[in-house]
Write an enzyme that holds these catalytic residues in place. Structure first.
Site, mmCIF file in Angstrom:
data_model
loop_
_atom_site.group_PDB
_atom_site.id
_atom_site.type_symbol
_atom_site.label_atom_id
_atom_site.label_comp_id
_atom_site.label_asym_id
_atom_site.label_seq_id
_atom_site.Cartn_x
_atom_site.Cartn_y
_atom_site.Cartn_z
ATOM 1 N N ARG A 36 0.842 -1.201 0.000
ATOM 2 C CA ARG A 36 0.000 0.000 0.000
ATOM 3 C C ARG A 36 0.880 1.255 0.000
ATOM 4 O O ARG A 36 1.964 1.250 0.598
ATOM 5 C CB ARG A 36 -0.867 -0.036 1.268
ATOM 6 C CG ARG A 36 -1.840 1.125 1.455
ATOM 7 C CD ARG A 36 -3.008 1.011 0.543
ATOM 8 N NE ARG A 36 -4.084 1.941 0.902
ATOM 9 C CZ ARG A 36 -4.984 2.365 0.018
ATOM 10 N NH1 ARG A 36 -4.950 1.963 -1.240
ATOM 11 N NH2 ARG A 36 -5.950 3.171 0.395
ATOM 12 N N THR A 60 -9.202 0.614 -9.710
ATOM 13 C CA THR A 60 -8.360 -0.379 -9.086
ATOM 14 C C THR A 60 -8.452 -1.582 -9.995
ATOM 15 O O THR A 60 -9.250 -1.594 -10.927
ATOM 16 C CB THR A 60 -8.920 -0.638 -7.660
ATOM 17 O OG1 THR A 60 -8.820 0.563 -6.892
ATOM 18 C CG2 THR A 60 -8.217 -1.734 -6.910
ATOM 19 N N THR A 107 -3.936 -0.764 -7.185
ATOM 20 C CA THR A 107 -4.690 0.480 -7.342
ATOM 21 C C THR A 107 -3.804 1.685 -7.601
ATOM 22 O O THR A 107 -2.636 1.724 -7.185
ATOM 23 C CB THR A 107 -5.552 0.744 -6.087
ATOM 24 O OG1 THR A 107 -6.374 1.892 -6.303
ATOM 25 C CG2 THR A 107 -4.706 0.965 -4.847
ATOM 26 N N ASN A 161 -6.010 4.439 -7.266
ATOM 27 C CA ASN A 161 -7.182 5.153 -6.755
ATOM 28 C C ASN A 161 -8.081 5.590 -7.910
ATOM 29 O O ASN A 161 -8.619 4.750 -8.605
ATOM 30 C CB ASN A 161 -6.802 6.304 -5.834
ATOM 31 C CG ASN A 161 -7.955 6.689 -4.919
ATOM 32 O OD1 ASN A 161 -8.802 5.847 -4.625
ATOM 33 N ND2 ASN A 161 -8.022 7.913 -4.472
ATOM 34 N N SER A 191 -7.769 1.440 3.042
ATOM 35 C CA SER A 191 -8.204 0.913 1.745
ATOM 36 C C SER A 191 -9.476 0.089 1.921
ATOM 37 O O SER A 191 -9.826 -0.316 3.029
ATOM 38 C CB SER A 191 -7.095 0.019 1.186
ATOM 39 O OG SER A 191 -7.510 -0.644 0.019
ATOM 40 N N SER A 192 -10.149 -0.146 0.795
ATOM 41 C CA SER A 192 -11.262 -1.097 0.796
ATOM 42 C C SER A 192 -10.903 -2.386 0.050
ATOM 43 O O SER A 192 -11.759 -3.264 -0.120
ATOM 44 C CB SER A 192 -12.493 -0.471 0.134
ATOM 45 O OG SER A 192 -12.945 0.623 0.884
ATOM 46 N N GLY A 201 -13.427 -1.112 -7.194
ATOM 47 C CA GLY A 201 -14.730 -0.483 -6.995
ATOM 48 C C GLY A 201 -14.823 0.402 -5.770
ATOM 49 O O GLY A 201 -15.925 0.656 -5.281
HETATM 50 N N1 GLY Z 1 -8.079 3.308 -3.575
HETATM 51 C C1 GLY Z 1 -9.061 2.344 -3.379
HETATM 52 C C2 GLY Z 1 -8.839 1.524 -2.164
HETATM 53 O O1 GLY Z 1 -7.711 1.287 -1.789
HETATM 54 O O2 GLY Z 1 -9.766 1.090 -1.551
#
Ligand code: GLY
Length: 574
Positions: free
Chosen positions: A109, A382, A400, A402, A453-454, A473
């Protein structure tokens, strides 16, 4: 393009192996042990771009394992899908190593630069300056993707890094054709890309979105990839590439330093583990919110006989689980190296019992009755891939930058977009204290911290079958993965996980959004009568890629989301 492609030789071999397993099953009392340990009969990859899937297969053919293939797929996506991931971004790679049943999440990340400040995006009026937060180099965190490649190859791969990066380097030099997805996503970002000559020269034609089939060549990107192939981690994070990158960022108003790049490291993290109706899940841990929220939703849903309920009953309960998990996301989650994330509590079944007790079967719970704060939805672009090799090694990788094309900024001579992942932090004025709430604090900007993050790369292990899945998403990632897992647990194939119509609730706004055609009129009317505000979003979302392994027969199948035609799944017997 979205269906699994099995060449004839592969099909014949796989059928004969399947028959052998069936014959063993009928003839021998020892068959259970044999069948239960059936290795995958084929390598399988599902990714967002056919060239990335083919690159992974090329590396399998060269003797690589799943982790080498993951480097090939990730690096090729960085070349041919610049809207979604790249050397200027980051990723989470969830690995399962078969020989010792070892699971780990490789956290690549992005990281806030050392000069980052929690108020760095606030304008003179005290409000977040959205342009600064998402466009240009100030929006970019220190990228982790290159470090991820090096780490995967060095610690888990079988091939030299240079061999796994070779397809990406070749494609960067020779070019790739612009497709509909490239054009659709660039249409909204071209104005920003046009601000930066080094970006528009590569990714636009005379300042316009390139036509379909236009070949984009990326010699600068090829040189950076070659530097990583030759020098490993130092080929990106120190030396001439780092110097040029930092100079370009600072020239354009960014705040990165050479020290920021030099101190970047991937982190090996223990994944989040949970279970659901006899299946064992291994999924993303912080700095992603994905695994914790997924565990909360599944723990809430676990006792319900969802498959025997009406569509409206089932959907209502799933929505209520989403509402509660996303409330917790806003309150508690952030980079666990900087804040105390109560992972054990949030993923414990007893905690979910408490959340479930507040759910009425006939009424929606208004979100405002659950104390929390409104969260900004995460970025939407992503990429995800899922893959398996014939030893049973697996990778679920989510990558990703973003927003589509990240920050729109390319440093001169680098050839890749920088991310705008800093926008995944909470950047509101005075956060957290102006609101007095933990959510802003847990995900506030701090130097060297990783934004929440998701991304939810996930592997689901059952006695009979295993699923590998994930999707892009933004904040919708987690609910898409939930819906995909519910299909899998119902015995449906990957094609159904990736194509099923989607709906989403994220606590605030207190609204169920759905893809056109998801619900029939009766279900919609019932949901509304329960108090749900339902809204047709007017478009689809996500780009899921899944692989399934039948551990009894060894059969493997895979599927790519039909919402974008560039995706490709392949299943090939070596
Ligand atoms: N940038 C999307 C995420 O990391 O959730």
């Amino acid at each position: 393009m979205s269906n699994s492609k099995i060449n004839m030789k592969s099909w014949l071999v796989s059928r004969s192996r399947y028959l052998a397993v069936v014959v063993l099953a009928l003839c021998s009392s020892a068959q259970v042990a044999v069948a239960e340990n059936a290795k995958p009969q084929a390598n399988a990859i599902a990714s967002a771009h056919y060239l990335a899937t083919e690159a992974g297969m090329e590396v399998f053919a060269a003797g690589g394992n799943a982790f080498d293939a993951a480097v090939a797929v990730s690096s090729t996506l960085a070349v041919v899908e610049p809207a979604s991931s790249g050397l200027g971004g980051g990723g989470l790679w969830l690995l399962h190593r078969a020989q010792d049943n070892f699971d780990v999440m490789i956290d690549g990340r992005e990281m806030a630069p050392g000069a980052a400040d929690r108020n760095m995006y606030l304008g003179a009026d005290g409000e977040v300056n959205r342009d600064l937060a998402v466009n240009g180099p100030l929006a970019a965190g220190i990228p982790g993707e290159a470090a991820g490649f090096v780490h995967l190859a060095r610690h888990y791969g079988r091939l030299p890094l240079a061999e796994s990066l070779a397809p990406a380097i070749r494609l960067a030099k020779n070019g790739f054709p612009v497709d509909e997805k490239y054009r659709a996503l660039m249409t909204n970002r071209a104005a920003v890309v046009n601000r930066y000559p080094a970006a528009s020269a590569i990714f636009l034609v005379d300042g316009q979105v390139p036509p379909l089939g236009h070949v984009i060549k990326q010699p600068d990107l090829a040189r950076v990839l070659e530097s990583i192939a030759t020098h490993g981690h130092d080929g990106f994070y120190t030396g001439p590439i780092a110097q040029k990158l930092v100079a370009g960022v600072r020239e354009a108003g960014g705040i990165w330093t050479l020290d920021d790049l030099a101190r970047y490291k991937v982190v090996e993290r223990e994944p989040v583990r949970t279970s659901y109706k006899g299946y064992k899940l291994v999924t993303a841990s912080p700095p992603s919110s994905g695994g914790i929220a997924l565990a909360t939703m599944l723990n809430i849903l676990n006792p319900y006989p969802l498959s025997t309920m009406t569509e409206a009953e089932r959907t209502h309960l799933v929505i209520e689980s989403m509402r509660r998990a996303y409330r917790d996301r806003t309150l508690y989650l952030g980079d666990s190296d900087f804040v105390d994330v109560p992972i054990q509590r949030l993923t414990h079944p007893f905690y979910a019992d408490g959340l479930r007790a507040g759910i009425r079967h006939d009424r929606a719970t208004p979100s405002e009755m659950l104390p929390g704060i409104e969260s900004e939805p995460g970025g939407t672009d992503t990429s995800h891939f899922s893959l398996i090799d014939t030893e049973g090694n697996m990778v679920a990788g989510t990558l990703t930058v973003n927003l589509p094309y990240g920050s729109g900024f390319v440093a001169p001579g680098m050839g890749f977009f920088l991310n705008n992942e800093m926008d995944d932090f909470s950047a509101k004025k005075g956060s957290p204290n102006a609101y007095g709430l933990l959510g802003a604090e847990a995900n506030a900007i701090v130097p060297y911290k990783r934004p929440l993050s998701s991304m939810t790369p996930t592997i689901v292990h059952g006695d009979d079958q295993v699923a590998i899945l994930g999707t892009p998403g933004g904040s919708r990632i987690i609910t898409m993965v939930l819906l995909g897992i519910l299909e899998f647990v119902d015995g449906k194939p990957p094609q159904d996980w990736v194509s099923r119509p989607r709906y989403h609730h994220q606590y605030m706004p207190d609204q169920v959004t759905y893809e056109p055609g998801t619900f029939d009129a009766e279900t919609l009317a019932t949901l509304e009568s329960m108090g749900h505000e339902v809204k047709d979003r007017g478009r689809t979302w996500g780009n899921m890629h899944g692989v399934r392994w039948n551990v009894l027969t060894g059969e493997v199948d895979a599927a790519s989301d039909p919402r974008w035609t560039s995706g490709r799944s392949m299943v090939e017997v070596p």
